[in-house]
Every structure is written in structure tokens, then in C-alpha cells.
Design a protein around this motif. Structure first.
Motif, mmCIF file in Angstrom:
data_model
loop_
_atom_site.group_PDB
_atom_site.id
_atom_site.type_symbol
_atom_site.label_atom_id
_atom_site.label_comp_id
_atom_site.label_asym_id
_atom_site.label_seq_id
_atom_site.Cartn_x
_atom_site.Cartn_y
_atom_site.Cartn_z
ATOM 1 N N THR A 13 0.950 -1.133 -0.054
ATOM 2 C CA THR A 13 -0.007 -0.246 0.131
ATOM 3 C C THR A 13 0.794 1.132 -0.187
ATOM 4 O O THR A 13 0.957 1.983 -0.815
ATOM 5 C CB THR A 13 -0.920 0.119 1.299
ATOM 6 O OG1 THR A 13 -1.769 -0.820 1.410
ATOM 7 C CG2 THR A 13 -1.793 1.174 1.111
ATOM 8 N N LEU A 14 1.769 1.346 1.122
ATOM 9 C CA LEU A 14 2.593 2.705 1.351
ATOM 10 C C LEU A 14 4.096 2.439 0.723
ATOM 11 O O LEU A 14 4.798 3.085 -0.043
ATOM 12 C CB LEU A 14 2.594 3.074 2.469
ATOM 13 C CG LEU A 14 3.394 4.165 2.942
ATOM 14 C CD1 LEU A 14 3.215 5.447 2.222
ATOM 15 C CD2 LEU A 14 3.454 4.500 4.640
ATOM 16 N N GLY A 15 4.364 1.075 0.926
ATOM 17 C CA GLY A 15 6.043 0.615 0.457
ATOM 18 C C GLY A 15 6.022 -0.751 0.274
ATOM 19 O O GLY A 15 5.018 -1.656 0.122
ATOM 20 N N ASP A 16 7.114 -1.232 0.320
ATOM 21 C CA ASP A 16 7.481 -2.597 -0.125
ATOM 22 C C ASP A 16 8.472 -3.183 0.712
ATOM 23 O O ASP A 16 8.838 -2.905 1.874
ATOM 24 C CB ASP A 16 8.043 -2.715 -1.593
ATOM 25 C CG ASP A 16 9.371 -2.050 -1.935
ATOM 26 O OD1 ASP A 16 9.961 -1.794 -0.938
ATOM 27 O OD2 ASP A 16 9.635 -1.767 -2.957
ATOM 28 N N CYS A 17 8.812 -4.539 0.501
ATOM 29 C CA CYS A 17 9.691 -5.292 1.252
ATOM 30 C C CYS A 17 11.034 -4.655 1.373
ATOM 31 O O CYS A 17 11.784 -5.113 2.295
ATOM 32 C CB CYS A 17 9.508 -6.783 1.156
ATOM 33 S SG CYS A 17 10.105 -7.056 -0.600
ATOM 34 N N LEU A 18 11.423 -3.954 0.372
ATOM 35 C CA LEU A 18 12.665 -3.485 0.388
ATOM 36 C C LEU A 18 12.881 -2.130 1.301
ATOM 37 O O LEU A 18 13.695 -1.310 1.367
ATOM 38 C CB LEU A 18 13.250 -3.128 -1.029
ATOM 39 C CG LEU A 18 13.244 -4.236 -1.777
ATOM 40 C CD1 LEU A 18 13.755 -4.068 -3.349
ATOM 41 C CD2 LEU A 18 14.276 -5.234 -1.419
ATOM 42 N N GLU A 19 11.585 -1.821 1.903
ATOM 43 C CA GLU A 19 11.461 -0.441 2.753
ATOM 44 C C GLU A 19 11.609 0.770 2.098
ATOM 45 O O GLU A 19 12.199 1.718 2.679
ATOM 46 C CB GLU A 19 12.630 -0.653 4.005
ATOM 47 C CG GLU A 19 12.394 -1.864 4.870
ATOM 48 C CD GLU A 19 13.343 -1.757 6.007
ATOM 49 O OE1 GLU A 19 14.239 -0.921 6.173
ATOM 50 O OE2 GLU A 19 13.064 -2.849 6.838
ATOM 51 N N ILE A 20 10.942 0.582 0.713
ATOM 52 C CA ILE A 20 11.088 2.088 -0.127
ATOM 53 C C ILE A 20 9.737 2.527 -0.123
ATOM 54 O O ILE A 20 8.745 1.723 -0.480
ATOM 55 C CB ILE A 20 11.545 1.289 -1.525
ATOM 56 C CG1 ILE A 20 12.899 0.990 -1.440
ATOM 57 C CG2 ILE A 20 11.231 2.529 -2.458
ATOM 58 C CD1 ILE A 20 13.703 0.263 -2.882
ATOM 59 N N ILE A 21 9.526 3.867 0.008
ATOM 60 C CA ILE A 21 8.257 4.509 -0.039
ATOM 61 C C ILE A 21 8.885 5.751 -1.218
ATOM 62 O O ILE A 21 9.837 6.323 -0.958
ATOM 63 C CB ILE A 21 7.933 5.341 1.087
ATOM 64 C CG1 ILE A 21 7.834 4.306 2.296
ATOM 65 C CG2 ILE A 21 6.755 6.065 0.688
ATOM 66 C CD1 ILE A 21 7.060 5.059 3.774
ATOM 67 N N LYS A 254 1.690 0.099 -7.985
ATOM 68 C CA LYS A 254 2.908 0.637 -8.728
ATOM 69 C C LYS A 254 2.437 2.262 -8.965
ATOM 70 O O LYS A 254 3.404 2.916 -9.171
ATOM 71 C CB LYS A 254 3.036 0.150 -9.933
ATOM 72 C CG LYS A 254 1.908 0.054 -11.025
ATOM 73 C CD LYS A 254 2.308 -0.470 -12.400
ATOM 74 C CE LYS A 254 1.036 -0.573 -13.288
ATOM 75 N NZ LYS A 254 1.343 -1.343 -14.670
ATOM 76 N N ASN A 255 1.277 2.402 -8.906
ATOM 77 C CA ASN A 255 0.932 4.058 -9.290
ATOM 78 C C ASN A 255 0.723 4.960 -7.746
ATOM 79 O O ASN A 255 0.124 5.865 -8.045
ATOM 80 C CB ASN A 255 -0.109 4.111 -10.126
ATOM 81 C CG ASN A 255 -0.152 3.703 -11.509
ATOM 82 O OD1 ASN A 255 1.071 3.670 -12.099
ATOM 83 N ND2 ASN A 255 -1.234 2.932 -11.751
ATOM 84 N N GLN A 256 1.401 4.311 -6.907
ATOM 85 C CA GLN A 256 1.286 5.192 -5.587
ATOM 86 C C GLN A 256 0.041 5.502 -5.119
ATOM 87 O O GLN A 256 -0.662 6.766 -5.131
ATOM 88 C CB GLN A 256 2.291 6.471 -5.713
ATOM 89 C CG GLN A 256 3.493 6.171 -6.238
ATOM 90 C CD GLN A 256 4.622 7.469 -6.311
ATOM 91 O OE1 GLN A 256 4.618 8.162 -5.192
ATOM 92 N NE2 GLN A 256 4.889 7.739 -7.259
ATOM 93 N N PRO A 257 -0.698 4.649 -4.608
ATOM 94 C CA PRO A 257 -2.087 4.646 -4.110
ATOM 95 C C PRO A 257 -2.370 5.790 -3.088
ATOM 96 O O PRO A 257 -3.236 6.571 -3.095
ATOM 97 C CB PRO A 257 -2.794 3.330 -3.936
ATOM 98 C CG PRO A 257 -1.362 2.614 -3.586
ATOM 99 C CD PRO A 257 -0.485 3.251 -4.536
ATOM 100 N N VAL A 258 -1.416 5.851 -1.926
ATOM 101 C CA VAL A 258 -1.448 6.630 -0.993
ATOM 102 C C VAL A 258 -1.413 8.192 -1.433
ATOM 103 O O VAL A 258 -2.023 8.968 -1.030
ATOM 104 C CB VAL A 258 -0.317 6.379 -0.052
ATOM 105 C CG1 VAL A 258 -0.256 7.253 1.220
ATOM 106 C CG2 VAL A 258 -0.598 4.862 0.654
ATOM 107 N N LYS A 259 -0.547 8.253 -2.515
ATOM 108 C CA LYS A 259 -0.270 9.608 -3.050
ATOM 109 C C LYS A 259 -1.756 10.014 -3.756
ATOM 110 O O LYS A 259 -1.965 11.253 -3.507
ATOM 111 C CB LYS A 259 0.628 9.622 -4.086
ATOM 112 C CG LYS A 259 0.779 10.897 -5.010
ATOM 113 C CD LYS A 259 2.055 10.783 -5.898
ATOM 114 C CE LYS A 259 2.096 11.811 -6.904
ATOM 115 N NZ LYS A 259 0.935 11.665 -7.966
ATOM 116 N N ASN A 260 -2.207 9.174 -4.664
ATOM 117 C CA ASN A 260 -3.519 9.434 -5.096
ATOM 118 C C ASN A 260 -4.829 9.748 -4.007
ATOM 119 O O ASN A 260 -5.472 10.639 -4.282
ATOM 120 C CB ASN A 260 -4.014 8.103 -5.929
ATOM 121 C CG ASN A 260 -5.427 8.083 -6.411
ATOM 122 O OD1 ASN A 260 -6.316 7.574 -5.845
ATOM 123 N ND2 ASN A 260 -5.645 8.801 -7.662
#
Length: 269
Positions: A13-21, A254-260
Motif C-alpha cells: 500500500t505505502l511501501g514494499d519489502c525493500l523498505e522503499i516509499i 505501482k501508481n502510488q495509491p497513498v499519493k492518489n
């Protein structure tokens, strides 16, 4: 602003398993905060993990951890809420999982404990964000450390997760809540805990009415996160089951839903 508090799931949702936002999402979060909004996270991860991720991205604040079993402040470490699984229930769940050849792990507020190394335990060992301790007996650990189990997790064949959730819920449902936060994971917390409960706790902490709260998630363990008196949003490529409970659908991950969500619902006057 229409909404004063945004609570987001983390993984998928916000980030991934690589800890990337993504940077663009972080900019919008900061813009929301600068306008007086509150930003929080509700996740299945333990406090130590999500705290590290937030600090990495210069974020701080209240987080619901371990599917609502614990709510803490990443800035001060203050514990706002904690709800353990009843000891007898935890022992019975672990014994049943082991009888079905699952390899359960358990979390207390400090560490992850396991008897047999599983894919899930290995993942946390590699991440290095929380102590992962191999012990001889999870049952003996519970007996020696009463009222300490916050969450139990086991890897499970994906095609058996729905069946297991239904089966275990029928047996232990008065005392425990079962779901899955990701493919191949079978998880449980106290029946009084959920991401939805964490929404209520965080909103109350900030003294924000629930109708001024917006949430977003992607998985089945986010159903309670999006299904409440607040405005709940599902990630576009999230769980189809989750979408049935959401009031709106956002972009794919991939289209940044939290930003949206911030742009569409929070930053417009």
C-alpha cells in the motif's frame, strides 16, 4: 480539509519489502502534515520494523503494529495500547498448527520466537529489524512468560489459507482473529484486536472524529481497516475480497495509491 487523519497499511500500500516509499508519496504526506493533518500507519509488522522504515523516510508518529495488537509512538516509544492473545488460546493454536505440520512463530513486544526455521522467520532474520530467537518450545515460552503473545504467524500453502482461516475461526473465534496479510501467511491476534480497532485507538488519541478519518489498505487483513465508520479505500490491485468492503478504489500499487488518496481526498479544500 475533509479528512484530518490518514491511516495507511504499509506492505503493498505505502511501501514494499525493500523498505522503499516513493519520493512523490512522501512529498504529499509532508504536505498533508504541514496543512495540519495527521498521518499514521497500521500494519501487521512489529513495532521495531515499521519504526525503522518510518525513521528511514523522516516520518514519525503513531503506528498500529501486529494487526492492532499494539499501538505505539515511533518518536517516543510510548505504548498507547497492547492486547495479548490469551495464554491457553495461544498454546492451543500453536499445538494445532504444529499437528498440521505448520511452523508457527510468535511475537511478543520485543522479539520473534520460533522452534523450526520457516520462510517467515528467515525473512525477519535477513531484515535484521527485530531479534529473532530460536527456542526449544513455544508452549514452554508462553508458560514461562504469561500474557506476552501478541501475534502468531505460520507459513501456509496459499490454496489452504481460506480453508484454514475458516476452520480455525470456528474453533477459536471467540478468542482469536485469523486472517492473511500476504500470500502464504496465516496469522492470528486476539479477537479484540484488528486494524480497525487500531483506527479507533489512533483517532481517539488524536481526538479526531471517525468521520474525519480516511484509511487505505490492500489485503484481506485490511478489511477491518477500510470497513468502519470512517472512509475506507482499497488499493486498485489489492484483494478482491477487500474491495467489497471499501468505499472507494484507488490506484494500483505501482501508481502510488497513498499519493492518489492524499491528492483526491485530503489536500483539496
Amino acid at each position: 480539509m475533509k479528512y484530518d487523519l490518514l491511516i495507511s497499511d504499509y506492505d503493498g500500500t505505502l511501501g514494499d519489502c525493500l523498505e522503499i516509499i516513493e519520493k512523490e508519496t512522501l512529498i504529499k504526506i509532508q504536505e498533508f502534515i504541514n496543512k495540519g493533518g495527521k498521518f499514521a500507519i497500521s500494519t501487521g509488522r512489529p513495532f521495531q520494523s515499521i519504526k525503522r522504515i518510518m525513521e528511514k523516510h523522516n516520518l514519525s508518529g503513531i503506528v498500529g503494529c501486529l494487526q492492532g495488537a499494539e499501538v505505539r509512538d515511533t518518536l517516543t516509544g510510548k505504548q498507547i495500547h497492547i492486547q495479548n492473545i490469551d495464554d491457553l488460546t495461544a498454546i492451543n493454536i500453536i499445538n494445532k498448527m504444529k499437528s498440521e505440520n505448520l511452523s508457527p512463530c510468535l511475537f511478543d513486544k520485543n522479539a520473534l520466537y520460533y522452534e523450526r526455521l520457516s520462510e517467515y522467520a528467515q525473512r525477519y532474520i535477513e531484515m535484521g529489524c527485530i531479534d529473532c530467537i530460536k527456542i526449544k518450545s513455544l508452549v514452554n515460552f508462553i508458560k514461562e512468560n504469561p500474557n506476552s503473545v501478541l501475534k502468531i504467524v505460520a507459513n501456509c500453502e496459499q490454496e489452504k489459507i481460506s480453508e484454514n482461516v475458516e476452520k480455525y475461526q470456528k474453533i477459536f473465534g471467540e478468542y482469536a482473529l485469523f486472517n492473511s496479510g500476504a500470500d502464504g501467511l496465516f496469522e492470528t491476534v486476539n479477537a479484540k484486536s484488528s486494524k480497525g480497532k487500531s483506527v479507533e485507538i489512533i483517532a481517539n488519541y488524536y481526538n479526531i472524529p471517525l468521520e474525519k478519518v480516511i484509511t487505505i489498505g490492500d489485503s484481506t487483513n485490511d478489511i477491518d481497516l477500510v470497513n468502519g465508520k470512517w472512509f475506507g479505500v482499497a488499493v486498485g490491485d489489492g484483494s478482491e475480497q477487500l474491495k467489497k468492503h471499501a468505499k472507494a478504489i484507488s490506484e494500483d500499487y505501482k501508481n502510488q495509491p497513498v499519493k492518489n488518496v492524499l491528492e483526491k481526498y485530503c489536500l483539496k479544500n
